[in-house]
Design a protein around this motif. Structure first.
Motif, PDB file in Angstrom:
ATOM      1  N   ARG A 234      -8.576  -8.139  -2.741  1.00  0.00           N
ATOM      2  CA  ARG A 234      -9.896  -8.104  -2.067  1.00  0.00           C
ATOM      3  C   ARG A 234     -10.142  -6.633  -2.582  1.00  0.00           C
ATOM      4  O   ARG A 234     -11.244  -5.863  -2.406  1.00  0.00           O
ATOM      5  CB  ARG A 234     -10.358  -7.695   0.041  1.00  0.00           C
ATOM      6  CG  ARG A 234     -11.265  -7.906   0.303  1.00  0.00           C
ATOM      7  CD  ARG A 234     -11.321  -8.418   1.553  1.00  0.00           C
ATOM      8  NE  ARG A 234      -9.846  -6.892   1.967  1.00  0.00           N
ATOM      9  CZ  ARG A 234     -10.066  -6.190   2.636  1.00  0.00           C
ATOM     10  NH1 ARG A 234     -11.326  -5.197   2.823  1.00  0.00           N
ATOM     11  NH2 ARG A 234      -9.166  -4.688   3.541  1.00  0.00           N
ATOM     12  N   ARG A 235      -8.991  -5.805  -2.648  1.00  0.00           N
ATOM     13  CA  ARG A 235      -8.864  -3.908  -2.983  1.00  0.00           C
ATOM     14  C   ARG A 235      -9.232  -4.265  -3.980  1.00  0.00           C
ATOM     15  O   ARG A 235      -9.632  -2.904  -5.089  1.00  0.00           O
ATOM     16  CB  ARG A 235      -7.778  -3.247  -2.952  1.00  0.00           C
ATOM     17  CG  ARG A 235      -7.829  -3.840  -0.582  1.00  0.00           C
ATOM     18  CD  ARG A 235      -6.604  -3.073  -0.368  1.00  0.00           C
ATOM     19  NE  ARG A 235      -5.912  -2.493   0.913  1.00  0.00           N
ATOM     20  CZ  ARG A 235      -5.747  -2.005   1.262  1.00  0.00           C
ATOM     21  NH1 ARG A 235      -5.494  -0.722   1.101  1.00  0.00           N
ATOM     22  NH2 ARG A 235      -5.533  -2.583   3.006  1.00  0.00           N
ATOM     23  N   ARG A 236      -9.613  -5.439  -5.551  1.00  0.00           N
ATOM     24  CA  ARG A 236      -9.721  -5.334  -7.174  1.00  0.00           C
ATOM     25  C   ARG A 236      -8.294  -4.467  -7.357  1.00  0.00           C
ATOM     26  O   ARG A 236      -8.363  -3.878  -8.556  1.00  0.00           O
ATOM     27  CB  ARG A 236     -10.715  -4.248  -7.530  1.00  0.00           C
ATOM     28  CG  ARG A 236     -12.106  -5.309  -6.548  1.00  0.00           C
ATOM     29  CD  ARG A 236     -13.116  -4.312  -7.203  1.00  0.00           C
ATOM     30  NE  ARG A 236     -14.497  -4.663  -7.143  1.00  0.00           N
ATOM     31  CZ  ARG A 236     -14.583  -5.808  -7.508  1.00  0.00           C
ATOM     32  NH1 ARG A 236     -15.182  -5.390  -8.732  1.00  0.00           N
ATOM     33  NH2 ARG A 236     -16.347  -6.536  -7.784  1.00  0.00           N
ATOM     34  N   HIS A 239      -6.262  -9.413 -10.615  1.00  0.00           N
ATOM     35  CA  HIS A 239      -7.513  -9.880 -11.191  1.00  0.00           C
ATOM     36  C   HIS A 239      -6.683 -10.998 -11.144  1.00  0.00           C
ATOM     37  O   HIS A 239      -7.168 -11.083 -12.647  1.00  0.00           O
ATOM     38  CB  HIS A 239      -8.568  -9.389 -12.140  1.00  0.00           C
ATOM     39  CG  HIS A 239      -8.954  -7.643 -11.491  1.00  0.00           C
ATOM     40  ND1 HIS A 239      -9.515  -7.215 -10.784  1.00  0.00           N
ATOM     41  CD2 HIS A 239      -8.123  -6.244 -11.964  1.00  0.00           C
ATOM     42  CE1 HIS A 239      -9.972  -5.987 -10.435  1.00  0.00           C
ATOM     43  NE2 HIS A 239      -9.334  -5.791 -11.472  1.00  0.00           N
TER      44      HIS A 239
ATOM     45  N   ARG B 112     -19.136  -6.123  -4.495  1.00  0.00           N
ATOM     46  CA  ARG B 112     -18.907  -5.096  -3.848  1.00  0.00           C
ATOM     47  C   ARG B 112     -17.391  -5.474  -3.397  1.00  0.00           C
ATOM     48  O   ARG B 112     -16.290  -6.735  -3.617  1.00  0.00           O
ATOM     49  CB  ARG B 112     -19.582  -5.912  -2.241  1.00  0.00           C
ATOM     50  CG  ARG B 112     -21.100  -5.967  -2.717  1.00  0.00           C
ATOM     51  CD  ARG B 112     -21.961  -6.532  -0.710  1.00  0.00           C
ATOM     52  NE  ARG B 112     -23.395  -6.741  -1.593  1.00  0.00           N
ATOM     53  CZ  ARG B 112     -24.143  -7.578  -0.752  1.00  0.00           C
ATOM     54  NH1 ARG B 112     -24.033  -8.162  -0.099  1.00  0.00           N
ATOM     55  NH2 ARG B 112     -25.668  -7.466  -1.737  1.00  0.00           N
ATOM     56  N   SER B 113     -17.123  -4.498  -3.641  1.00  0.00           N
ATOM     57  CA  SER B 113     -15.725  -5.066  -2.619  1.00  0.00           C
ATOM     58  C   SER B 113     -15.040  -3.245  -1.859  1.00  0.00           C
ATOM     59  O   SER B 113     -16.414  -3.136  -1.538  1.00  0.00           O
ATOM     60  CB  SER B 113     -14.788  -4.257  -4.236  1.00  0.00           C
ATOM     61  OG  SER B 113     -15.226  -2.508  -4.540  1.00  0.00           O
ATOM     62  N   GLY B 118     -15.075   0.874  -6.890  1.00  0.00           N
ATOM     63  CA  GLY B 118     -16.142  -0.230  -7.274  1.00  0.00           C
ATOM     64  C   GLY B 118     -17.556   0.331  -7.581  1.00  0.00           C
ATOM     65  O   GLY B 118     -17.379   1.887  -8.041  1.00  0.00           O
TER      66      GLY B 118
END
Lengths: 240, 220
Positions: A234-236, A239, B112-113, B118
């Motif tokens: 979610r927080r990237r 990946h 979206r993040s 982002g």
């Protein structure tokens, strides 16, 4: 309370360089609207620990400890509803589905013993959590807020929320949150590998893998590796 | 990372496809997701402020328009002056050539993040860079109170023009963000970049000159 008090608060907000002085100032200011206590926190989602998400703790002594220890966040209707709406709300207006459960009524009963009987909550965007909420509490049986007072409270809440983000996000982004090894371990977990399999892939001991996943769980304040994977995606940060 | 293309009346002909995609994404967002606007039969969302006075930043990544901003001189009719003037009770409606109204920002769903690094922050960086380039001193306007902490996280200073207010079930506030070198540096630091993400193609239009025009135009 008059509007200029609100703008004075906003002006002061920018000068606070520590959360403690911001908290003291906000508590002092909202006392004029009948609120004695407040908390600003990330909203915990299923199973997340509340304690690491709290940014301003203006709850009465003993109540915060009690709330954490009893894991009230999981059943408290106000807390649950804070994750479900983007709009400011009176605690009394939390839909019965969440407020009228045995658990939620028990929390409300205990809170009353600490002088917390009614309140008003302002959900806001958080860059670290699902979202955050600034919740104001009063010892009055019910919150008698005029529309103007609601406007004043929301305006102050928004500026307090902005200031706290400015104070708390000093780390440059969230890159430092997980080490490369922790990310690697979460990536393999996301790919369905057990810690034993991951340990063979990475050529390290299984307990080392477990240690890294534990560190990742702590970083997010969650209790399972699945949750940590979800948070990291979610927080990237990873990946898969 | 996006690149933000500056599009306005001067060079719009170079961006026909991208601009059309932008209007369709706006329709997805403001009509279908937000429900703020009625559906348009052609699936494009436009309003009365899409005039030659507007400058758009189209955030493009992998050949798609993923985010956007619309900047309008506050000397021209803009959303705050025409729709929300009552929300500027402290200062009155600001009308200054170097203050731009920032509206029509969306991020496509798959970009979206929750984190700070982002697409939304990249767009903010582009707006600040453009505003600084053009010599503006503030950008802002009507905003959802919910998103204001994002400015805080970027260490931006947002001056309120009035109190937050509930309109049609949502809470808004009119606020303008200070444009300065420090604000650009802090958002770049968060993104970990030290280079421009603005792209300018074809003939350019000076934002300040266009804004000045509105003042000098003979009274009607």
């Amino acid at each position: 309370m008059i509007d200029s008090d609100v703008f004075d608060f906003i002006e002061r907000c920018r000068k606070h360089t520590a959360t403690a002085s911001l908290l003291g100032d906000l508590l002092e200011t909202v006392r004029n609207l009948g609120f004695e206590h407040l908390i600003l926190s990330g909203v915990p989602l299923g199973g997340q620990q509340l304690a690491p998400m709290v940014e301003l703790n203006g709850w009465p002594t003993g109540w915060f400890e009690r709330y954490i220890e009893a894991e009230h966040a999981a059943v408290d209707g106000v807390c649950i509803y804070s994750a479900k709406t983007l709009k400011p709300f009176l605690w009394a207006d939390v839909p019965a589905k969440w407020s009228n459960t045995d658990g939620s009524r028990r929390v409300a009963g205990e809170a009353a013993e600490f002088g917390i009987c009614s309140g008003f909550a302002v959900p806001m965007l958080s860059v670290h959590h699902w979202q955050s909420v600034l919740s104001f509490a009063s010892s009055a049986k019910s919150c008698a807020l005029s529309p103007r007072q609601q406007v004043q409270l929301v305006t102050m809440a928004v500026y307090a929320g902005m200031s706290i983000q400015a104070l708390s996000s000093d780390d440059s982004g969230e890159d430092g949150l997980l080490t490369d090894r922790e990310k690697e371990v979460l990536l393999w977990a996301a790919a369905g590998k057990t810690s034993s399999e991951t340990s063979q892939i990475l050529g390290v001991a299984e307990r080392t893998v477990k240690w890294h996943s534990n560190k990742a769980r702590e970083a997010f304040g969650v209790s399972t590796t699945t949750q940590a994977v979800v948070e990291a995606v979610r927080r990237r940060l990873i990946h898969p | 990372m996006i690149t933000a293309h500056v599009v306005n009346a001067q060079n719009k002909h170079l961006y026909e496809n991208e601009f059309d995609e932008f209007l369709r994404r706006r329709h997805d967002f403001f009509v279908h997701q937000k429900g703020w606007r009625p559906p348009s039969p052609d699936g494009r969302e436009r309003d009365q402020f899409d005039t030659d006075a507007a400058t758009y930043l189209l955030g493009i990544e992998d050949d798609r328009v993923v985010t956007s901003a619309r900047l309008i001189p506050t000397t021209e009719p803009h959303m705050v002056s025409e729709v929300f003037p009552h929300m500027c009770e402290i200062t009155g409606v600001p009308r200054r050539p170097d203050w731009a109204e920032w509206t029509r920002t969306f991020v496509v769903p798959d970009r979206r993040s929750a984190g700070l690094r982002g697409t939304l922050t990249e767009l903010c960086c582009a707006v600040m860079e453009y505003a600084l380039d053009e010599g503006l001193s503030a950008v802002g306007g009507i905003q959802e109170t919910y998103f204001m902490p994002h400015h805080g996280a970027l260490k931006w200073r947002a001056e309120p023009m009035g109190m937050a207010r509930e309109e049609n079930g949502e809470w808004y506030i009119v606020a303008y963000i200070d444009v300065n070198e420090k604000a650009l540096q802090s958002v770049r630091k968060i993104l970990g970049i030290d280079h421009s993400i603005i792209v300018r193609r074809g003939p350019q239009m000076s934002f300040l000159e266009r804004a000045q025009k509105a003042i000098e135009a003979p009274a009607r």
